[in-house]
Each structure stands twice: as C-alpha cells, then as structure tokens.
Design a protein around this motif. Structure first.
Motif, PDB file in Angstrom:
ATOM      1  N   LYS A 211       0.789  -1.244  -0.044  1.00 14.07           N
ATOM      2  CA  LYS A 211       0.071  -0.068   0.028  1.00 14.07           C
ATOM      3  C   LYS A 211       0.961   1.398   0.117  1.00 14.07           C
ATOM      4  O   LYS A 211       0.717   2.382   0.489  1.00 14.07           O
ATOM      5  CB  LYS A 211      -0.750   0.235   1.144  1.00 14.07           C
ATOM      6  N   TRP A 213       1.518   3.511  -2.378  1.00 17.31           N
ATOM      7  CA  TRP A 213       1.203   4.204  -3.651  1.00 17.31           C
ATOM      8  C   TRP A 213       1.877   5.137  -4.511  1.00 17.31           C
ATOM      9  O   TRP A 213       2.135   4.960  -5.519  1.00 17.31           O
ATOM     10  CB  TRP A 213      -0.377   4.718  -3.273  1.00 17.31           C
ATOM     11  N   ASN A 243      -6.947   3.928  -5.465  1.00 18.06           N
ATOM     12  CA  ASN A 243      -6.413   3.995  -4.091  1.00 18.06           C
ATOM     13  C   ASN A 243      -6.113   5.244  -3.462  1.00 18.06           C
ATOM     14  O   ASN A 243      -5.869   5.432  -2.402  1.00 18.06           O
ATOM     15  CB  ASN A 243      -5.586   3.037  -3.662  1.00 18.06           C
ATOM     16  N   ASN A 245      -7.838   8.105  -4.569  1.00 19.36           N
ATOM     17  CA  ASN A 245      -9.025   8.550  -4.607  1.00 19.36           C
ATOM     18  C   ASN A 245      -9.174   9.555  -6.117  1.00 19.36           C
ATOM     19  O   ASN A 245      -9.970  10.561  -5.874  1.00 19.36           O
ATOM     20  CB  ASN A 245      -9.465   9.463  -3.432  1.00 19.36           C
TER      21      ASN A 245
END
Length: 297
Positions: A211, A213, A243, A245
């Motif tokens: 995660k 990103w 992820n 947004n």
C-alpha cells in the motif's frame, strides 16, 4: 564478465533457472514469485549506497539472469515444459552413465551425490541460497554450486518430484518439448517476450502489496516510458490512482489498458467499480405541492 551459470545442469547445455533464483526444483509456484520480487528489490539500481558501476552490474544480473529465469518459471506452461526437459535429460543420462560419469566441482554436491536424498538436497540448497546474492562477487559462484546440487537431484532420484501445481511434468495435459526427428534431440523451447519495463512492473506490484501508492506510481511512470503499449502498466496505474481517490484518472487508465488489451484482467476487475464511483449522484425526485403529492397544475 559473463552473466551465466557454467556448472551443474548448465554444463549440459540446459539453463538452470531454479539455481539462478536460489530455489530447489521442488519449490511451489507461489514461492517462485515471492523469491523473484525479493531479488528484484536486491538488484534494483536505486538501492541506497550503490556506485554507478555497481548499479550497472546489478541491472545486468537482473536482465540477463534473474528476469529470464522468472519469465519461464512464472508461466505454468513454460515451467512444465522446462521440467519435462529435465526429466528427459535425466532419463537419457541414466542410459549412458557408465560412459559419462558426473564430474562435480563442489564438496557439498559431491557429498550429496555419495548419499543422495531429497531432504538432504533441500537442506543443502537452503544453506547455500542465502549467500548467493550477498555480494556481486558471490552470485555466479553460489549459482554454480546450486546448479550442481540440482544436477545431483535430477540424476539420482528415481521418481523425480518437481514443484507442485498445474505445470507438474507428470500431468498428462502438459506437452513435452518438440523433438527433431532427424537426430532425436530436444528442440529449445521458445523464450517468452520480455517487457523492458518488467523490473518496474514487479517493483510496482511489490509496493502496491504494501500500500505504498506513491512509490508504486513512480515505478509505473518509469515503466510507461520504457513500454508505452503495455496494458498491465496502465491497469496497475488505475489501481494506484483508485486508491489515491483519483477515480476519474483511474477510469481513464483502465480504459487505456483495455484499449491495448481487451482481456487485461486487472482492468476488467476494477473498471466497473470506478464507473460506478464516477457517476454523479441521482437527484432526489422533486416534491409536488399539496397534500399526498396532489398539487396545483
């Protein structure tokens, strides 16, 4: 400087992909990918502290040894054909072993040859493999040692047990390598095309799994420059952007991926999700005046 194994299985003209990755021939397919990602990280040129010369060597080890090995072993079909080739090689050697004795350079391989056993074989591989990529000076040395251990395993086991999975050479559905009818020699299997952005793609997947990103997106932007028509690059970009947004941008990335490859699995998996998220909310129905909705016209 050569970037290839010359002892063990490789001495007989067969690439030893498992030795390159530091894995026994009995490795489960899922562990192959795990080890590859670990090596991709170790050999990444941006690892802190590497000199320019070291970065160049790391890149060559990755592109000339690690990446080609993973390309074969990560494919069920290619891995199955490769293991079938090893089985055929072992059968052929056993028919002429009196005329062609095995010559082993390393003490550990000689010990295994004297008392061959699958458990001992795995134990020896696990002893050698952690040392393999500790420094550039040891990669080829320990890769050759691992290939000798693999050679002993292939030649001494009566019932070869290779890595489990759908590509097991024992499975009836797996085709054997093509042979040349004139001399009955095994024809080399065609090598899969390799993306110039493979390192970046796999590092991006590693960061996505954690995660991270921003780091993943950095790798994917570099991958896009190297391989601008790779659908997977845009599909993974869509995952990262989703992820972060950035739904509209993610939608565009998934669409680009599907334009390049209508069957791209990651894009197909998430395109409907971003489509739903990008739709404007429905307006509530207008209230009509009057009791019970009866109003004036």
């Amino acid at each position: 400087m050569t970037f290839k194994i010359t002892e063990g299985i490789a001495k007989y003209g067969i690439s030893d992909y498992y030795a390159v990755l530091g894995l026994p021939l009995t490795t489960e397919p899922a562990q192959i990918r795990k080890k590859f990602l670990k090596l991709a990280k170790i050999l990444h040129p941006d690892v802190f502290g590497k000199t320019a010369a070291e970065k160049e060597i790391a890149t060559k080890y990755f592109s000339k040894m690690v990446s080609p090995a993973y390309q074969v072993l990560n494919s069920d079909r290619d891995r199955g054909e490769y293991l079938a080739t090893l089985r055929i090689f072992a059968q052929g050697w056993k028919q002429k072993q009196d005329l062609e004795p095995v010559v082993l350079q390393t003490d550990i391989a000689q010990r295994l040859y004297r008392i061959p056993h699958e458990i001992t074989y795995k134990k020896y591989v696990e002893e050698v493999a952690p040392k393999q990529y500790e420094s550039f000076d040891t990669i080829l040395e320990y890769s050759n040692t691992l290939s000798e251990l693999n050679l002993v395993y292939v030649l001494t086991q009566n019932n070869l047990a290779f890595s489990a999975g759908s590509s097991s050479p024992a499975a009836a559905s797996n085709p054997l390598p093509a042979t040349n009818a004139s001399n009955n020699t095994t024809a080399p299997a065609p090598q899969p095309m390799q993306s110039p952005a493979l390192r970046n793609l796999n590092m991006a997947e590693l960061f996505i799994g954690k995660k991270q990103w921003s780091d993943a997106l950095k790798e994917l932007l570099a991958a896009e420059k190297l391989d601008p028509n790779n659908a997977k690059v845009f599909a993974l970009k869509g995952v990262v952007q989703m992820n972060q947004n950035a739904t509209a941008i993610a939608k565009s990335s998934f669409q680009k991926a599907l334009k390049l490859d209508p069957k791209e699995p990651t894009a197909l998996k998430y395109i409907n999700q971003v489509n739903a998220a990008s739709k404007p909310p429905e307006k509530p129905p207008e209230k009509k005046g009057g009791l019970f909705g009866w109003g004036k016209k």
